[in-house]
Motif scaffolding. Structure first.
Motif, PDB file in Angstrom:
ATOM      1  N   UNK A 141      50.858  18.729  27.445  1.00 34.50           N
ATOM      2  CA  UNK A 141      49.410  18.960  27.360  1.00 34.50           C
ATOM      3  C   UNK A 141      49.073  19.584  26.012  1.00 34.50           C
ATOM      4  N   UNK A 142      49.839  20.610  25.622  1.00 30.91           N
ATOM      5  CA  UNK A 142      49.589  21.284  24.349  1.00 30.91           C
ATOM      6  C   UNK A 142      49.759  20.347  23.163  1.00 30.91           C
ATOM      7  N   UNK A 143      50.745  19.462  23.227  1.00 33.12           N
ATOM      8  CA  UNK A 143      50.948  18.501  22.139  1.00 33.12           C
ATOM      9  C   UNK A 143      49.758  17.530  22.034  1.00 33.12           C
TER      10      UNK A 143
ATOM     11  N   UNK B 281      44.831  15.795  19.164  1.00 28.64           N
ATOM     12  CA  UNK B 281      43.453  15.305  19.181  1.00 28.64           C
ATOM     13  C   UNK B 281      42.414  16.358  18.784  1.00 28.64           C
ATOM     14  N   UNK B 282      42.870  17.541  18.410  1.00 28.77           N
ATOM     15  CA  UNK B 282      41.912  18.550  17.953  1.00 28.77           C
ATOM     16  C   UNK B 282      41.134  18.083  16.717  1.00 28.77           C
ATOM     17  N   UNK B 283      41.747  17.384  15.768  1.00 26.77           N
ATOM     18  CA  UNK B 283      40.957  16.880  14.630  1.00 26.77           C
ATOM     19  C   UNK B 283      39.805  15.962  15.061  1.00 26.77           C
ATOM     20  N   UNK B 284      39.984  15.222  16.140  1.00 21.48           N
ATOM     21  CA  UNK B 284      38.903  14.394  16.675  1.00 21.48           C
ATOM     22  C   UNK B 284      37.735  15.275  17.108  1.00 21.48           C
ATOM     23  N   UNK B 285      38.043  16.356  17.797  1.00 19.63           N
ATOM     24  CA  UNK B 285      36.998  17.285  18.244  1.00 19.63           C
ATOM     25  C   UNK B 285      36.275  17.883  17.042  1.00 19.63           C
TER      26      UNK B 285
ATOM     27  N   UNK C 283      33.846  20.870  22.977  1.00 20.33           N
ATOM     28  CA  UNK C 283      34.618  19.650  22.731  1.00 20.33           C
ATOM     29  C   UNK C 283      36.045  19.767  23.224  1.00 20.33           C
ATOM     30  N   UNK C 284      36.637  20.943  23.055  1.00 19.20           N
ATOM     31  CA  UNK C 284      38.010  21.153  23.523  1.00 19.20           C
ATOM     32  C   UNK C 284      38.079  21.104  25.047  1.00 19.20           C
ATOM     33  N   UNK C 285      37.026  21.570  25.700  1.00 14.87           N
ATOM     34  CA  UNK C 285      36.963  21.454  27.167  1.00 14.87           C
ATOM     35  C   UNK C 285      36.955  19.974  27.544  1.00 14.87           C
TER      36      UNK C 285
ATOM     37  N   UNK D 106      37.549  10.465  23.132  1.00 11.96           N
ATOM     38  CA  UNK D 106      36.311  10.531  22.348  1.00 11.96           C
ATOM     39  C   UNK D 106      35.106  10.535  23.274  1.00 11.96           C
ATOM     40  N   UNK D 107      35.148   9.726  24.314  1.00 20.07           N
ATOM     41  CA  UNK D 107      34.045   9.671  25.279  1.00 20.07           C
ATOM     42  C   UNK D 107      33.882  11.021  25.997  1.00 20.07           C
ATOM     43  N   UNK D 108      34.988  11.587  26.471  1.00 19.14           N
ATOM     44  CA  UNK D 108      34.931  12.865  27.186  1.00 19.14           C
ATOM     45  C   UNK D 108      34.449  13.991  26.277  1.00 19.14           C
ATOM     46  N   UNK D 109      34.930  14.029  25.050  1.00 19.74           N
ATOM     47  CA  UNK D 109      34.531  15.070  24.100  1.00 19.74           C
ATOM     48  C   UNK D 109      33.038  14.939  23.800  1.00 19.74           C
ATOM     49  N   UNK D 110      32.592  13.708  23.512  1.00 22.20           N
ATOM     50  CA  UNK D 110      31.168  13.480  23.239  1.00 22.20           C
ATOM     51  C   UNK D 110      30.305  13.907  24.409  1.00 22.20           C
ATOM     52  N   UNK D 111      30.690  13.517  25.611  1.00 29.10           N
ATOM     53  CA  UNK D 111      29.913  13.872  26.803  1.00 29.10           C
ATOM     54  C   UNK D 111      29.800  15.374  26.982  1.00 29.10           C
TER      55      UNK D 111
END
Length: 186
Positions: free
Chosen positions: A22-24, A29-33, A54-56, A78-83
């Motif tokens: 999970x941490x990896x 994907x943190x740069x995406x956020x 976004x991290x949530x 990307x969809x989940x972060x955007x939402x």
């Protein structure tokens, strides 16, 4: 040198309860956020608040991703972060948050110029409560039984319609009772 695991391999490990996987994924994907947060503004918050939202969303993506749906993890994340970010932005823009969003931060010098309130002793608090209890008692003596019921429900946070339903009265009679109570308070 160990080959980097694919998203799919990390997701399988994370579903099995591997917190390292999970941490990896979160780190990958943190740069995406961060990138998605740059294009947005959160009223009453700062960029860090939006990144946290976004991290949530990213964490929810890791938790909820299903490879059977045929979508890539990148698209799903990307969809989940955007939402999640949009939900936070919408919530911050609601009328109930207006006071918080319109507030300003006082600088230390401005804060020091505000009149300072003296500390209240426990004795003064008790005396104040006793005084308020006496005033409420005096007011209740002036009220009819129906007005007492209306006042209690009104102070409990019910609106006119809810009080009317609870007492099986019309909203107009509740309004009239509250007007009489206000006059008696004066």
């Amino acid at each position: 040198m160990k080959k980097a695991e694919t998203d799919e391999e990390l997701l399988i490990r994370s579903k099995a309860g591997d917190s390292e996987a999970v941490n990896l994924l979160i780190a990958r994907y943190k740069p995406l956020v961060l990138r998605l947060s740059r294009a947005r503004y959160l009223a009453g918050g700062d960029r860090e608040d939006l990144i946290q939202e976004g991290m949530i969303g990213l964490f929810q993506a890791v938790r909820d991703f299903d490879p059977e749906n045929g979508s890539s993890f990148l698209n799903f994340a990307a969809l989940c972060v955007n939402r999640q970010m949009l939900h936070a932005i919408e919530a911050a823009g609601r009328e109930k948050n207006r006071l918080l969003n319109d507030s300003v931060t006082l600088e230390d010098a401005e804060w020091e110029q505000l009149p300072q309130r003296e500390a209240v002793s426990p004795e003064e608090i008790v005396i104040g409560r006793e005084f308020n209890d006496e005033r409420v008692g005096e007011l209740l003596e002036k009220l009819s039984p129906m007005e007492q019921q209306v006042l209690k429900l009104y102070l409990d946070g019910l609106d006119y319609k809810e009080i009317a339903e609870a007492l099986q009265k019309s909203p107009k009679s509740i309004d009239n009772a509250l007007q009489r109570i206000r006059r008696k308070v004066r």
